[in-house]
Design a protein around this motif. Structure first.
Motif, PDB file in Angstrom:
ATOM      1  N   MET A   1       0.910  -1.250  -0.035  1.00 40.31           N
ATOM      2  CA  MET A   1      -0.075  -0.005   0.003  1.00 40.31           C
ATOM      3  C   MET A   1       0.937   1.277  -0.062  1.00 40.31           C
ATOM      4  SD  MET A   1      -2.786   1.143   2.622  1.00 40.31           S
ATOM      5  CE  MET A   1      -4.066   2.091   2.334  1.00 40.31           C
ATOM      6  N   HIS A   2       0.536   2.082  -0.798  1.00 38.02           N
ATOM      7  CA  HIS A   2       1.503   3.466  -0.975  1.00 38.02           C
ATOM      8  C   HIS A   2       0.757   4.522   0.034  1.00 38.02           C
ATOM      9  CE1 HIS A   2       2.437   7.359  -2.832  1.00 38.02           C
ATOM     10  NE2 HIS A   2       3.713   6.803  -2.755  1.00 38.02           N
ATOM     11  N   THR A   3       1.698   5.266   0.737  1.00 35.44           N
ATOM     12  CA  THR A   3       1.113   6.175   1.600  1.00 35.44           C
ATOM     13  C   THR A   3       2.182   7.398   1.511  1.00 35.44           C
ATOM     14  OG1 THR A   3       0.359   4.470   3.106  1.00 35.44           O
ATOM     15  CG2 THR A   3       0.567   6.705   4.073  1.00 35.44           C
ATOM     16  N   LYS A   4       1.671   8.602   1.596  1.00 35.52           N
ATOM     17  CA  LYS A   4       2.337   9.499   1.690  1.00 35.52           C
ATOM     18  C   LYS A   4       2.070  10.381   3.014  1.00 35.52           C
ATOM     19  CE  LYS A   4       3.570  12.173  -1.737  1.00 35.52           C
ATOM     20  NZ  LYS A   4       3.595  13.147  -3.056  1.00 35.52           N
ATOM     21  N   GLN A   5       3.097  10.833   3.747  1.00 39.45           N
ATOM     22  CA  GLN A   5       2.905  11.486   5.110  1.00 39.45           C
ATOM     23  C   GLN A   5       3.728  12.559   4.745  1.00 39.45           C
ATOM     24  OE1 GLN A   5       1.025  10.313   7.915  1.00 39.45           O
ATOM     25  NE2 GLN A   5       1.279  12.422   8.397  1.00 39.45           N
ATOM     26  N   ALA A   6       3.130  13.952   4.924  1.00 36.31           N
ATOM     27  CA  ALA A   6       3.952  15.251   4.995  1.00 36.31           C
ATOM     28  C   ALA A   6       3.612  15.991   6.396  1.00 36.31           C
ATOM     29  CB  ALA A   6       3.169  15.927   3.866  1.00 36.31           C
ATOM     30  N   ILE A   7       4.890  16.468   6.649  1.00 36.15           N
ATOM     31  CA  ILE A   7       4.811  17.428   7.999  1.00 36.15           C
ATOM     32  C   ILE A   7       5.211  18.666   7.704  1.00 36.15           C
ATOM     33  CG2 ILE A   7       5.790  17.541  10.344  1.00 36.15           C
ATOM     34  CD1 ILE A   7       5.501  14.045   8.779  1.00 36.15           C
ATOM     35  N   THR A   8       4.638  19.835   8.122  1.00 36.35           N
ATOM     36  CA  THR A   8       5.158  21.175   7.620  1.00 36.35           C
ATOM     37  C   THR A   8       5.244  21.741   8.794  1.00 36.35           C
ATOM     38  OG1 THR A   8       4.272  20.971   5.453  1.00 36.35           O
ATOM     39  CG2 THR A   8       4.684  23.080   6.557  1.00 36.35           C
ATOM     40  N   LYS A   9       6.335  22.671   9.442  1.00 39.61           N
ATOM     41  CA  LYS A   9       6.392  23.322  10.518  1.00 39.61           C
ATOM     42  C   LYS A   9       7.036  24.793  10.047  1.00 39.61           C
ATOM     43  CE  LYS A   9       7.498  23.980  15.164  1.00 39.61           C
ATOM     44  NZ  LYS A   9       8.639  23.448  16.245  1.00 39.61           N
ATOM     45  N   LYS A  10       6.570  25.708  10.488  1.00 42.49           N
ATOM     46  CA  LYS A  10       7.332  27.024  10.427  1.00 42.49           C
ATOM     47  C   LYS A  10       8.286  27.130  11.616  1.00 42.49           C
ATOM     48  CE  LYS A  10       6.990  32.115  10.072  1.00 42.49           C
ATOM     49  NZ  LYS A  10       6.909  32.673  11.050  1.00 42.49           N
ATOM     50  N   LEU A  11       9.647  27.456  11.246  1.00 40.27           N
ATOM     51  CA  LEU A  11      10.554  27.579  12.290  1.00 40.27           C
ATOM     52  C   LEU A  11      10.901  29.013  12.641  1.00 40.27           C
ATOM     53  CD1 LEU A  11      13.295  24.815  10.911  1.00 40.27           C
ATOM     54  CD2 LEU A  11      11.117  24.454  12.491  1.00 40.27           C
ATOM     55  N   ASN A  12      11.505  29.303  13.767  1.00 35.83           N
ATOM     56  CA  ASN A  12      11.792  30.897  13.998  1.00 35.83           C
ATOM     57  C   ASN A  12      13.243  31.010  13.876  1.00 35.83           C
ATOM     58  OD1 ASN A  12       9.347  31.624  15.139  1.00 35.83           O
ATOM     59  ND2 ASN A  12       9.475  30.061  16.996  1.00 35.83           N
ATOM     60  N   VAL A  13      13.693  30.372  12.574  1.00 35.55           N
ATOM     61  CA  VAL A  13      15.104  30.521  12.168  1.00 35.55           C
ATOM     62  C   VAL A  13      15.055  31.096  10.833  1.00 35.55           C
ATOM     63  CG1 VAL A  13      16.178  29.068  13.753  1.00 35.55           C
ATOM     64  CG2 VAL A  13      15.509  28.145  11.688  1.00 35.55           C
ATOM     65  N   PRO A  14      15.881  31.633  10.294  1.00 31.07           N
ATOM     66  CA  PRO A  14      15.992  32.096   8.834  1.00 31.07           C
ATOM     67  C   PRO A  14      15.902  30.995   7.926  1.00 31.07           C
ATOM     68  CG  PRO A  14      17.680  33.479  10.007  1.00 31.07           C
ATOM     69  CD  PRO A  14      17.233  32.257  11.008  1.00 31.07           C
ATOM     70  N   THR A  15      15.596  31.164   6.815  1.00 31.54           N
ATOM     71  CA  THR A  15      15.413  30.245   5.641  1.00 31.54           C
ATOM     72  C   THR A  15      16.649  29.445   5.548  1.00 31.54           C
ATOM     73  OG1 THR A  15      13.569  31.127   4.831  1.00 31.54           O
ATOM     74  CG2 THR A  15      14.578  29.636   3.252  1.00 31.54           C
TER      75      THR A  15
END
Length: 140
Positions: A1-15
């Motif tokens: 079974m194909h699964t895609k899991q994405a986690i996104t977070k804004k950090l308090n550091v410069p890109t």
């Protein structure tokens, strides 16, 4: 079974600071509580990242490091988890205030009975790792 899991977070550091840390590929043992050791053989595309954790060993093959896109892609070639395929993509984007937004996406194949448990494990581990990365970057 194909699964895609994405986690996104804004950090308090410069890109750029976040991207430089991610492209370094070698501090996962500092960022991820479940990883005991991390060593890298080689540099850039083709490098192998070897990690140990309580449940076994993990090896990643670095497939892409794009400074232009601020994207790192790795293929997990050895894993103690019940997966037959595992690819991670880590991308860094600019937020409106020039702080980093990290998106870590995992694509994996597993048996249907294992997919939910692996997705949950990945979500928690990656979330903890992104938090650990932010703490490490704020300290240095």
């Amino acid at each position: 079974m194909h699964t895609k899991q994405a986690i996104t977070k804004k950090l308090n550091v410069p890109t750029d600071k976040a991207w430089q840390a991610i492209r370094g590929i070698d501090r996962l043992d500092v960022w991820f509580p479940i990883i005991n050791t991390c060593r890298v053989d080689g540099t850039g595309v083709g490098a192998h990242r070897h990690m140990t954790l309580e449940g076994g060993k993990i090896t990643d093959l670095i497939e892409e490091v794009s400074d232009a896109d601020q994207r790192l892609v790795y293929l997990r070639t050895e894993s103690p988890f019940p997966v037959t395929h595992y690819r991670g993509t880590v991308e860094v984007f600019d937020s409106y205030d020039a702080q980093a937004v990290v998106t870590w996406t995992i694509d994996f194949e597993s048996s249907p009975e294992d997919s939910a448990a692996v997705a949950d494990l990945v979500k928690n581990a990656i979330s903890d790792g992104i938090d650990g990365m932010e703490k490490d970057l704020l300290a240095h």
